[in-house]
Design a protein around this motif. Structure first.
Motif, mmCIF file in Angstrom:
data_model
loop_
_atom_site.group_PDB
_atom_site.id
_atom_site.type_symbol
_atom_site.label_atom_id
_atom_site.label_comp_id
_atom_site.label_asym_id
_atom_site.label_seq_id
_atom_site.Cartn_x
_atom_site.Cartn_y
_atom_site.Cartn_z
ATOM 1 N N GLU A 73 30.676 -35.132 -22.319
ATOM 2 C CA GLU A 73 29.992 -35.933 -23.029
ATOM 3 C C GLU A 73 28.545 -36.233 -22.806
ATOM 4 O OE1 GLU A 73 34.071 -38.379 -25.121
ATOM 5 O OE2 GLU A 73 32.385 -39.866 -24.335
ATOM 6 N N LEU A 74 28.907 -37.145 -21.108
ATOM 7 C CA LEU A 74 27.782 -37.061 -20.789
ATOM 8 C C LEU A 74 26.815 -36.564 -20.023
ATOM 9 C CD1 LEU A 74 29.494 -39.666 -17.614
ATOM 10 C CD2 LEU A 74 27.970 -40.173 -19.642
ATOM 11 N N GLU A 75 27.077 -34.725 -20.050
ATOM 12 C CA GLU A 75 25.968 -33.819 -19.767
ATOM 13 C C GLU A 75 25.362 -33.702 -20.973
ATOM 14 O OE1 GLU A 75 27.942 -31.061 -16.498
ATOM 15 O OE2 GLU A 75 28.469 -31.003 -18.379
ATOM 16 N N THR A 76 25.904 -33.680 -22.041
ATOM 17 C CA THR A 76 24.965 -33.889 -23.433
ATOM 18 C C THR A 76 23.590 -34.818 -23.734
ATOM 19 O OG1 THR A 76 27.248 -32.917 -24.426
ATOM 20 C CG2 THR A 76 25.512 -33.332 -25.808
ATOM 21 N N ILE A 77 24.149 -35.773 -23.229
ATOM 22 C CA ILE A 77 23.698 -36.797 -23.474
ATOM 23 C C ILE A 77 22.471 -36.963 -22.180
ATOM 24 C CG2 ILE A 77 23.056 -39.440 -22.927
ATOM 25 C CD1 ILE A 77 26.128 -39.778 -23.428
ATOM 26 N N GLU A 78 22.721 -36.650 -21.328
ATOM 27 C CA GLU A 78 21.867 -36.355 -20.207
ATOM 28 C C GLU A 78 20.343 -35.327 -20.527
ATOM 29 O OE1 GLU A 78 23.172 -36.194 -16.138
ATOM 30 O OE2 GLU A 78 23.909 -38.626 -16.499
ATOM 31 N N LEU A 79 21.415 -33.894 -21.578
ATOM 32 C CA LEU A 79 20.897 -32.851 -21.869
ATOM 33 C C LEU A 79 19.592 -33.407 -22.413
ATOM 34 C CD1 LEU A 79 19.445 -30.089 -21.480
ATOM 35 C CD2 LEU A 79 22.070 -29.984 -23.536
ATOM 36 N N ASN A 80 19.889 -34.335 -23.700
ATOM 37 C CA ASN A 80 19.256 -34.339 -25.021
ATOM 38 C C ASN A 80 17.793 -35.816 -24.423
ATOM 39 O OD1 ASN A 80 20.685 -33.244 -27.187
ATOM 40 N ND2 ASN A 80 21.813 -34.761 -27.139
ATOM 41 N N LYS A 81 18.418 -36.005 -23.397
ATOM 42 C CA LYS A 81 17.569 -36.936 -22.791
ATOM 43 C C LYS A 81 15.966 -36.355 -22.438
ATOM 44 C CE LYS A 81 19.372 -41.417 -21.502
ATOM 45 N NZ LYS A 81 20.183 -41.526 -20.069
ATOM 46 N N LYS A 82 16.761 -35.463 -21.949
ATOM 47 C CA LYS A 82 15.975 -34.265 -21.000
ATOM 48 C C LYS A 82 14.761 -33.738 -21.847
ATOM 49 C CE LYS A 82 15.669 -31.171 -16.971
ATOM 50 N NZ LYS A 82 15.740 -30.134 -16.762
ATOM 51 N N LEU A 83 15.586 -33.257 -22.532
ATOM 52 C CA LEU A 83 14.750 -31.894 -24.217
ATOM 53 C C LEU A 83 13.882 -33.376 -24.329
ATOM 54 C CD1 LEU A 83 18.295 -30.204 -25.995
ATOM 55 C CD2 LEU A 83 15.953 -29.539 -24.301
ATOM 56 N N SER B 297 12.253 -35.693 -23.794
ATOM 57 C CA SER B 297 11.527 -36.298 -22.925
ATOM 58 C C SER B 297 10.256 -35.081 -22.188
ATOM 59 C CB SER B 297 12.001 -37.243 -21.280
ATOM 60 O OG SER B 297 12.344 -35.986 -20.727
ATOM 61 N N GLU B 298 11.108 -34.168 -22.486
ATOM 62 C CA GLU B 298 10.100 -33.093 -22.263
ATOM 63 C C GLU B 298 9.691 -31.981 -23.390
ATOM 64 O OE1 GLU B 298 12.545 -30.364 -19.854
ATOM 65 O OE2 GLU B 298 11.829 -31.683 -17.940
ATOM 66 N N ASN B 299 9.242 -32.816 -24.603
ATOM 67 C CA ASN B 299 9.379 -32.261 -25.845
ATOM 68 C C ASN B 299 8.044 -31.537 -26.048
ATOM 69 O OD1 ASN B 299 8.061 -34.255 -26.947
ATOM 70 N ND2 ASN B 299 8.956 -34.552 -28.632
ATOM 71 N N ILE B 300 8.792 -30.299 -26.298
ATOM 72 C CA ILE B 300 7.091 -28.897 -27.180
ATOM 73 C C ILE B 300 6.668 -29.619 -28.291
ATOM 74 C CG2 ILE B 300 6.064 -27.114 -27.141
ATOM 75 C CD1 ILE B 300 9.065 -26.755 -25.199
ATOM 76 N N ASP B 301 5.059 -29.491 -28.561
ATOM 77 C CA ASP B 301 4.604 -30.102 -29.922
ATOM 78 C C ASP B 301 4.296 -28.732 -30.381
ATOM 79 O OD1 ASP B 301 2.850 -30.706 -31.940
ATOM 80 O OD2 ASP B 301 1.724 -31.700 -30.904
ATOM 81 N N ILE B 302 5.571 -28.299 -31.626
ATOM 82 C CA ILE B 302 5.456 -26.878 -32.088
ATOM 83 C C ILE B 302 4.080 -26.866 -33.385
ATOM 84 C CG2 ILE B 302 7.456 -26.121 -31.718
ATOM 85 C CD1 ILE B 302 8.080 -26.749 -34.473
ATOM 86 N N SER B 303 3.757 -28.066 -32.872
ATOM 87 C CA SER B 303 2.816 -28.129 -34.325
ATOM 88 C C SER B 303 1.709 -27.397 -33.251
ATOM 89 C CB SER B 303 2.118 -28.968 -34.881
ATOM 90 O OG SER B 303 1.515 -29.763 -33.962
#
Ligand code: DAH
Length: 345
Positions: A76-86, A88-94
Motif C-alpha cells: 500500500e505504502l509503495e503505491t501511495i509513494e509512487l503516486n505521489k512521485k508521479l 509531483s513529476e507529471n508531464i504535460d502531454i499537451s
C-alpha cells in the motif's frame, strides 16, 4: 496465552495501520522481529513454556500475522509513494513534441538506384570496385601507359607512391571484372561509385564525384547494340520522347569512341540555355571496348567484343533535377535533400 497473543495481534494491527511511510514500517520490523523484538523475545520464552506445542503455535501465528500485515502495508505504502512521485513529476502531454528530422535518401543515391533498376531489368549485375586503386587498373590495363598525355586530364591523388591512387574513373572496374571472369564468359555489369580528380572545385567540377560505369562483353557485339541499349536507358530516365545520338569522340580504352547525347528535354530540341541552343545534351562517354583492353584483361579480341560507357552521376542528377552547381551535392545542406526527397515527407 491466547489472550496475550490476541492483545499482541491487535497491537501489531494498530501499529501497522498507523505507520504512514516505509521507513516507519521498517522500524516496526525491528520492534517485533529484531534481536530484542517483541516476537523474538516471545519465541525464546518457549523453553519455559508448559505446553510447548501450543506456545509455539501461538508465536508462529503472531509471526505470520506480522509478516503478512507488514507485506500488505508495504504494498500500500509503495503505491501511495509512487503516486505521489508521479503527481509531483507529471508531464504535460499537451505540449507539442520536438520534431526529430528523419532524413532522406541522397539525391545521387536516388539517381544511381534508378539507373541500377533499369540496367538490372536488362540483366546487368551491379558490381563494386575499390576507390583506392592501383595505377595498373586505373590506367595501364585500360591502354593508358605511363607518360600517356591522356593521364593529364585525369590527374588524381596519389597515396604513398605513384602506383597507388584514388581512382580517377570507375573504368578500372571494367578491367577487374574481365580479369576475374577469366576470359571465357559474357559480362554485363554496371558499377556506380566515387571517383576523384585533382580539380579545382567550381560549378561544374568537383575533386570528388560519382560515375556509373557499364560494360558488356559477348560475341558479335556491335556499336548498334550500344545505341539500342543507350536508347532504352535514355527513354526510361528522361521519358519516352527522348531521342539519342552519338558523336565521335576519343577514349584510350574504346575504339571507336563516342559521346552520347540525348535530345534536350526542356526545349524538345528547339534550343535553350540548358542545351546551349544545340537541342542536345551530352550524358556519357562510350564506345566499343578496345582490342588491347580485351587482350590485357584476358579476353581474345578475335572471339569477344563489347561496349562500355561511363555516366557522370552528378550530371544526370543535375539534368534531371535542374541543379546548376555540382557543389550542391557536397555541401550537406539538408534543405537540398529535403527538397528533392522522393518520399515527399
Ligand atoms: N572513364 C571516362 C572518364 O572518366 C568515361 C568513359 C568514357 C567511360 C568511355 C567508358 C567509356 O566506359 O567507354 O572520362
Amino acid at each position: 496465552m491466547k489472550e496475550k497473543i490476541d492483545v499482541l495481534l491487535s497491537e501489531i494491527e494498530n501499529d501497522i495501520k498507523n505507520v504512514s511511510n516505509i521507513k516507519d514500517l521498517n522500524e516496526l520490523k525491528v520492534k517485533y522481529l529484531g534481536k530484542k523484538g517483541v516476537i523474538t523475545i516471545l519465541q525464546s520464552g518457549i523453553k519455559e513454556a508448559i505446553d510447548k506445542k501450543e506456545y509455539g503455535m501461538f508465536v508462529n501465528k503472531a509471526k505470520t500475522f506480522f509478516n503478512e500485515s507488514f507485506d500488505n502495508r508495504l504494498n500500500e505504502l509503495e503505491t501511495i509513494e509512487l503516486n505521489k512521485k508521479l503527481e509531483s513529476e507529471n508531464i504535460d502531454i499537451s505540449l507539442p513534441s520536438t520534431k526529430i528530422p528523419i532524413g532522406s535518401a541522397n539525391i545521387l543515391e536516388n539517381i544511381i538506384e534508378e539507373v541500377e533498376e533499369v540496367f538490372m531489368s536488362m540483366g546487368y549485375d551491379v558490381v563494386d570496385g575499390p576507390e583506392v586503386e592501383e595505377d595498373k587498373y586505373n590506367f595501364e590495363l585500360l591502354n593508358i601507359p605511363k607518360g600517356h598525355p591522356a593521364r593529364d586530364a585525369q590527374d588524381t591523388f596519389y597515396i604513398e607512391d605513384e602506383n597507388i591512387l584514388l581512382r580517377s574513373q570507375t573504368s578500372p572496374v571494367q578491367a577487374r571484372t574481365m580479369l576475374s571472369a577469366g576470359g571465357d564468359k559474357p559480362i554485363r555489369m554496371i558499377c556506380p561509385g566515387k571517383t576523384y580528380r585533382r580539380d579545382q572545385d567550381d560549378a561544374t567540377h568537383s575533386h570528388q564525384f560519382m560515375q556509373i560505369e557499364g560494360l558488356l562483353v559477348d560475341k558479335n557485339i556491335s556499336l548498334s547494340d550500344l545505341k539500342g541499349t543507350f536508347d532504352v536507358i535514355a527513354k526510361k530516365l528522361f521519358g519516352e520522347n527522348c531521342e539519342t545520338r552519338f558523336r565521335p569522340s576519343y577514349y584510350q580504352f574504346t575504339e571507336p569512341s563516342v559521346e552520347t547525347d540525348i535530345s534536350c528535354f526542356v526545349c524538345k530540341g528547339k534550343g535553350c540555355s540548358l542545351c546551349k541552343n544545340t537541342g542536345w545534351i551530352t550524358v556519357s562517354g562510350a564506345g566499343m571496348v578496345h582490342p588491347n583492353v580485351l587482350k590485357n584483361c584476358g579476353y581474345d579480341p578475335n572471339v569477344w567484343s563489347g561496349f562500355a560507357f561511363g555516366f557522370g552521376a552528378e550530371r544526370l542528377a543535375m539534368l534531371k533535377y535542374g541543379i546548376n552547381d555540382i557543389r550542391t551535392f557536397y555541401q550537406t545542406d539538408l534543405r537540398e535533400s529535403k527538397y528533392f526527397d522522393r518520399r515527399d515527407v
